[in-house]
Write a protein that holds these residues in place. Structure first.
Motif, PDB file in Angstrom:
ATOM      1  N   ILE A 192      11.511  22.430  38.293  1.00 43.48           N
ATOM      2  CA  ILE A 192      12.288  23.598  38.710  1.00 43.48           C
ATOM      3  C   ILE A 192      13.744  23.134  38.792  1.00 43.48           C
ATOM      4  N   ILE A 193      14.597  23.758  37.979  1.00 45.89           N
ATOM      5  CA  ILE A 193      16.003  23.367  37.964  1.00 45.89           C
ATOM      6  C   ILE A 193      16.868  24.513  38.488  1.00 45.89           C
ATOM      7  N   ARG A 194      18.068  24.171  38.904  1.00 40.56           N
ATOM      8  CA  ARG A 194      19.034  25.172  39.356  1.00 40.56           C
ATOM      9  C   ARG A 194      20.147  25.248  38.310  1.00 40.56           C
ATOM     10  N   VAL A 195      20.395  26.455  37.838  1.00 42.57           N
ATOM     11  CA  VAL A 195      21.448  26.708  36.864  1.00 42.57           C
ATOM     12  C   VAL A 195      22.541  27.516  37.561  1.00 42.57           C
ATOM     13  N   LEU A 196      23.790  27.085  37.413  1.00 37.41           N
ATOM     14  CA  LEU A 196      24.925  27.809  37.981  1.00 37.41           C
ATOM     15  C   LEU A 196      25.775  28.378  36.850  1.00 37.41           C
ATOM     16  N   VAL A 197      26.203  29.627  37.015  1.00 37.25           N
ATOM     17  CA  VAL A 197      27.047  30.276  36.020  1.00 37.25           C
ATOM     18  C   VAL A 197      28.202  30.953  36.756  1.00 37.25           C
ATOM     19  N   LYS A 198      29.418  30.651  36.302  1.00 37.16           N
ATOM     20  CA  LYS A 198      30.611  31.243  36.908  1.00 37.16           C
ATOM     21  C   LYS A 198      31.375  32.017  35.852  1.00 37.16           C
ATOM     22  N   ILE A 199      31.889  33.175  36.263  1.00 37.79           N
ATOM     23  CA  ILE A 199      32.737  33.966  35.373  1.00 37.79           C
ATOM     24  C   ILE A 199      33.973  34.409  36.144  1.00 37.79           C
ATOM     25  N   ARG A 200      35.106  34.333  35.483  1.00 40.66           N
ATOM     26  CA  ARG A 200      36.351  34.822  36.094  1.00 40.66           C
ATOM     27  C   ARG A 200      36.475  36.308  35.750  1.00 40.66           C
ATOM     28  N   HIS A 201      36.386  37.127  36.783  1.00 38.58           N
ATOM     29  CA  HIS A 201      36.478  38.573  36.586  1.00 38.58           C
ATOM     30  C   HIS A 201      36.843  39.201  37.926  1.00 38.58           C
ATOM     31  N   PRO A 202      37.874  40.039  37.968  1.00 32.55           N
ATOM     32  CA  PRO A 202      38.212  40.712  39.224  1.00 32.55           C
ATOM     33  C   PRO A 202      37.184  41.780  39.569  1.00 32.55           C
ATOM     34  N   ASN A 232      41.362  56.005  44.537  1.00 36.15           N
ATOM     35  CA  ASN A 232      42.710  56.081  43.993  1.00 36.15           C
ATOM     36  C   ASN A 232      42.816  55.499  42.586  1.00 36.15           C
ATOM     37  N   ARG A 233      41.700  54.971  42.064  1.00 41.77           N
ATOM     38  CA  ARG A 233      41.689  54.445  40.694  1.00 41.77           C
ATOM     39  C   ARG A 233      40.252  54.159  40.300  1.00 41.77           C
ATOM     40  N   PRO A 234      40.002  53.932  39.024  1.00 41.52           N
ATOM     41  CA  PRO A 234      38.633  53.631  38.599  1.00 41.52           C
ATOM     42  C   PRO A 234      38.159  52.282  39.148  1.00 41.52           C
ATOM     43  N   ALA A 235      36.880  52.201  39.443  1.00 36.34           N
ATOM     44  CA  ALA A 235      36.305  50.919  39.873  1.00 36.34           C
ATOM     45  C   ALA A 235      36.344  49.945  38.695  1.00 36.34           C
ATOM     46  N   PHE A 236      36.339  48.652  39.000  1.00 41.22           N
ATOM     47  CA  PHE A 236      36.434  47.619  37.967  1.00 41.22           C
ATOM     48  C   PHE A 236      35.631  46.416  38.443  1.00 41.22           C
ATOM     49  N   PHE A 237      34.444  46.202  37.856  1.00 44.89           N
ATOM     50  CA  PHE A 237      33.578  45.122  38.325  1.00 44.89           C
ATOM     51  C   PHE A 237      32.521  44.798  37.283  1.00 44.89           C
ATOM     52  N   ILE A 238      31.847  43.660  37.470  1.00 42.61           N
ATOM     53  CA  ILE A 238      30.725  43.284  36.614  1.00 42.61           C
ATOM     54  C   ILE A 238      29.538  44.148  37.032  1.00 42.61           C
ATOM     55  N   ARG A 239      28.987  44.877  36.084  1.00 41.21           N
ATOM     56  CA  ARG A 239      27.923  45.838  36.364  1.00 41.21           C
ATOM     57  C   ARG A 239      26.536  45.270  36.130  1.00 41.21           C
ATOM     58  N   LEU A 240      26.404  44.373  35.130  1.00 43.51           N
ATOM     59  CA  LEU A 240      25.087  43.912  34.725  1.00 43.51           C
ATOM     60  C   LEU A 240      25.123  42.444  34.339  1.00 43.51           C
ATOM     61  N   VAL A 241      24.107  41.702  34.774  1.00 39.04           N
ATOM     62  CA  VAL A 241      23.924  40.302  34.386  1.00 39.04           C
ATOM     63  C   VAL A 241      22.507  40.187  33.831  1.00 39.04           C
TER      64      VAL A 241
END
Length: 127
Positions: free
Chosen positions: A33-43, A59-68
């Motif tokens: 069993i291993i641990r995998v880490l994933v990082k993404i730069r995204h506001p 006051n503006r559209p939302a902006f985010f990561i929706r799906l992984v």
């Protein structure tokens, strides 16, 4: 709307998803069993602004990561649907039973449909 909010909105319009980074253990044994880490730069922005009375307004559209989406050996292993409550530049950790040598791929999709992915090959270490 404040100048900082206008600047953030303009930055979000020009934003291009960056390539995520993945970290695997140096040594992997079959069945481990291993641990995998994933990082993404995204506001991440909710699109809400607090008001003086304690309430919020859009006051503006939302902006985010929706799906992984996580794939191991070409098969969908996990699907994570996030909300605007996700942090800026998130790090995701996954536990995986390394039972075969195969590609491990993670695909990120934001609310605009922009996609970015990273992939590494799971290879077993010599005993």
């Amino acid at each position: 709307m404040r100048a900082t909010e206008r600047r953030q909105i303009e930055e979000e319009k020009r934003y291009r998803m960056q390539m995520p980074r993945m970290r695997l253990p140096w040594k992997i044994r079959k069945g481990e069993i291993i641990r995998v880490l994933v990082k993404i730069r995204h506001p991440s922005r909710t699109g809400l602004r607090p008001l003086r009375d304690g309430s919020f307004e859009f006051n503006r559209p939302a902006f985010f990561i929706r799906l992984v989406e996580v794939f191991y050996g070409g098969e969908l292993a996990a699907k994570i649907e996030t909300t605007s409550a996700i942090s800026d530049d998130p790090i995701f950790g996954f536990h995986l039973k390394a039972d075969k040598e195969a590609p491990f791929r993670v695909v990120f999709t934001n609310h605009r449909g922009d996609r970015s992915e990273t992939m590494k090959e799971i290879k077993f270490s010599a005993a």
